[in-house]
Design a protein around this motif. Structure first.
Motif, PDB file in Angstrom:
ATOM      1  N   ALA A  60       0.941  -1.197   0.095  1.00  0.00           N
ATOM      2  CA  ALA A  60       0.100  -0.247  -0.404  1.00  0.00           C
ATOM      3  C   ALA A  60       1.002   0.916  -0.766  1.00  0.00           C
ATOM      4  N   SER A  61       1.718   1.062   0.147  1.00  0.00           N
ATOM      5  CA  SER A  61       3.090   2.614   1.013  1.00  0.00           C
ATOM      6  C   SER A  61       3.432   3.084  -0.629  1.00  0.00           C
ATOM      7  N   ARG A  62       4.014   1.789  -1.600  1.00  0.00           N
ATOM      8  CA  ARG A  62       4.028   2.100  -2.964  1.00  0.00           C
ATOM      9  C   ARG A  62       3.302   2.906  -3.910  1.00  0.00           C
ATOM     10  N   MET A  63       2.138   2.089  -3.240  1.00  0.00           N
ATOM     11  CA  MET A  63       0.866   3.032  -4.633  1.00  0.00           C
ATOM     12  C   MET A  63       0.517   4.181  -4.447  1.00  0.00           C
ATOM     13  N   PRO A  64       0.483   4.715  -5.951  1.00  0.00           N
ATOM     14  CA  PRO A  64      -0.207   6.048  -5.929  1.00  0.00           C
ATOM     15  C   PRO A  64      -0.752   6.970  -5.468  1.00  0.00           C
ATOM     16  N   PRO A  65      -1.394   7.755  -4.919  1.00  0.00           N
ATOM     17  CA  PRO A  65      -2.371   8.498  -4.122  1.00  0.00           C
ATOM     18  C   PRO A  65      -3.468   8.808  -5.461  1.00  0.00           C
ATOM     19  N   LYS A  66      -4.450   7.989  -5.480  1.00  0.00           N
ATOM     20  CA  LYS A  66      -5.534   8.795  -5.740  1.00  0.00           C
ATOM     21  C   LYS A  66      -6.228  10.102  -5.618  1.00  0.00           C
ATOM     22  N   ASN A  67      -6.493  10.442  -6.202  1.00  0.00           N
ATOM     23  CA  ASN A  67      -7.048  12.215  -6.467  1.00  0.00           C
ATOM     24  C   ASN A  67      -8.328  11.678  -7.357  1.00  0.00           C
ATOM     25  N   ASP A  68      -9.267  10.540  -6.082  1.00  0.00           N
ATOM     26  CA  ASP A  68     -11.161  11.052  -6.860  1.00  0.00           C
ATOM     27  C   ASP A  68     -11.423  11.592  -6.448  1.00  0.00           C
ATOM     28  N   ALA A  69     -11.495  12.627  -5.561  1.00  0.00           N
ATOM     29  CA  ALA A  69     -12.363  13.628  -5.318  1.00  0.00           C
ATOM     30  C   ALA A  69     -11.275  14.966  -4.663  1.00  0.00           C
ATOM     31  N   PRO A  70     -11.637  15.462  -5.726  1.00  0.00           N
ATOM     32  CA  PRO A  70     -11.448  17.199  -5.210  1.00  0.00           C
ATOM     33  C   PRO A  70     -11.509  17.266  -4.295  1.00  0.00           C
ATOM     34  N   LEU A  71     -10.369  18.372  -3.751  1.00  0.00           N
ATOM     35  CA  LEU A  71     -10.791  19.099  -2.394  1.00  0.00           C
ATOM     36  C   LEU A  71     -11.847  20.121  -2.381  1.00  0.00           C
ATOM     37  N   PRO A  72     -12.661  20.499  -1.967  1.00  0.00           N
ATOM     38  CA  PRO A  72     -13.798  21.637  -1.943  1.00  0.00           C
ATOM     39  C   PRO A  72     -13.044  22.597  -1.778  1.00  0.00           C
ATOM     40  N   ASP A  73     -13.621  23.935  -2.142  1.00  0.00           N
ATOM     41  CA  ASP A  73     -13.196  25.401  -1.899  1.00  0.00           C
ATOM     42  C   ASP A  73     -12.556  25.774  -0.813  1.00  0.00           C
ATOM     43  N   ALA A  74     -14.788  25.389   0.207  1.00  0.00           N
ATOM     44  CA  ALA A  74     -14.200  26.042   0.997  1.00  0.00           C
ATOM     45  C   ALA A  74     -13.052  25.291   1.925  1.00  0.00           C
ATOM     46  N   ALA A  75     -12.892  23.679   2.119  1.00  0.00           N
ATOM     47  CA  ALA A  75     -11.775  23.645   2.611  1.00  0.00           C
ATOM     48  C   ALA A  75     -10.768  23.762   2.136  1.00  0.00           C
ATOM     49  N   ARG A  76      -9.967  24.154   0.885  1.00  0.00           N
ATOM     50  CA  ARG A  76      -8.820  24.539   0.786  1.00  0.00           C
ATOM     51  C   ARG A  76      -8.808  25.909   1.615  1.00  0.00           C
ATOM     52  N   GLN A  77      -9.585  26.951   1.758  1.00  0.00           N
ATOM     53  CA  GLN A  77      -9.631  28.423   2.174  1.00  0.00           C
ATOM     54  C   GLN A  77      -9.305  28.093   3.957  1.00  0.00           C
ATOM     55  N   ARG A  78     -10.111  27.253   4.518  1.00  0.00           N
ATOM     56  CA  ARG A  78     -10.222  26.969   5.435  1.00  0.00           C
ATOM     57  C   ARG A  78      -8.537  26.147   5.753  1.00  0.00           C
ATOM     58  N   ILE A  79      -7.571  25.466   4.484  1.00  0.00           N
ATOM     59  CA  ILE A  79      -6.845  25.614   4.843  1.00  0.00           C
ATOM     60  C   ILE A  79      -6.011  26.613   4.938  1.00  0.00           C
ATOM     61  N   ALA A  80      -5.470  27.356   4.236  1.00  0.00           N
ATOM     62  CA  ALA A  80      -5.068  28.365   3.531  1.00  0.00           C
ATOM     63  C   ALA A  80      -5.470  29.509   5.171  1.00  0.00           C
ATOM     64  N   GLN A  81      -6.352  29.773   5.112  1.00  0.00           N
ATOM     65  CA  GLN A  81      -6.955  31.093   6.656  1.00  0.00           C
ATOM     66  C   GLN A  81      -5.429  30.059   7.577  1.00  0.00           C
ATOM     67  N   VAL A  82      -5.404  29.063   7.838  1.00  0.00           N
ATOM     68  CA  VAL A  82      -4.819  28.381   9.150  1.00  0.00           C
ATOM     69  C   VAL A  82      -3.341  28.746   8.996  1.00  0.00           C
ATOM     70  N   LEU A  83      -3.138  28.474   7.691  1.00  0.00           N
ATOM     71  CA  LEU A  83      -1.477  28.529   7.779  1.00  0.00           C
ATOM     72  C   LEU A  83      -1.260  29.833   7.899  1.00  0.00           C
ATOM     73  N   GLN A  84      -1.738  30.879   7.388  1.00  0.00           N
ATOM     74  CA  GLN A  84      -1.940  31.956   7.348  1.00  0.00           C
ATOM     75  C   GLN A  84      -1.685  32.951   8.956  1.00  0.00           C
ATOM     76  N   ASP A  85      -2.727  32.285   9.448  1.00  0.00           N
ATOM     77  CA  ASP A  85      -2.949  32.308  11.313  1.00  0.00           C
ATOM     78  C   ASP A  85      -1.503  31.768  11.987  1.00  0.00           C
ATOM     79  N   MET A  86      -0.687  31.245  10.882  1.00  0.00           N
ATOM     80  CA  MET A  86       0.591  29.997  11.928  1.00  0.00           C
ATOM     81  C   MET A  86       1.732  31.239  11.846  1.00  0.00           C
ATOM     82  N   GLU A  87       1.368  31.998  10.658  1.00  0.00           N
ATOM     83  CA  GLU A  87       2.843  32.848  10.146  1.00  0.00           C
ATOM     84  C   GLU A  87       2.774  33.793  11.370  1.00  0.00           C
TER      85      GLU A  87
END
Length: 87
Positions: A60-87
């Motif tokens: 399993a560790s040698r298998m490439p990751p599956k990108n079946d479901a793209p990350l929703p925009d809302a999740a991307r924004q939350r991640i970006a906000q958390v990273l920005q808050d960490m700076e």
């Protein structure tokens, strides 16, 4: 001497067997280590299952990751906000 006592005397404890099984993925075991591991696995169904799980994880560790479901925009924004808050 019980089966368990004989197994431990000849092949070591389950902890040693699973450690050897894991190490066998990274290096060639010595002849004595291979014999001890094989003897242990013949007598211990628990470690046999553990070795199968180790092999499955290795595959399993040698298998490439599956990108079946793209990350929703809302999740991307939350991640970006958390990273920005960490700076």
């Amino acid at each position: 001497m019980t089966k368990h006592q004989l197994m431990v005397h000849l092949t070591g404890h389950c902890e040693s067997a699973t450690r050897l099984a894991s190490e066998s993925r990274d290096r060639r075991l010595t002849l004595l280590e291979r014999v001890r591991l094989l003897l242990h696995l013949r007598m211990c169904s628990w470690c046999t299952r553990a070795v199968a799980q180790i092999a499955l994880l290795a595959v399993a560790s040698r298998m490439p990751p599956k990108n079946d479901a793209p990350l929703p925009d809302a999740a991307r924004q939350r991640i970006a906000q958390v990273l920005q808050d960490m700076e």
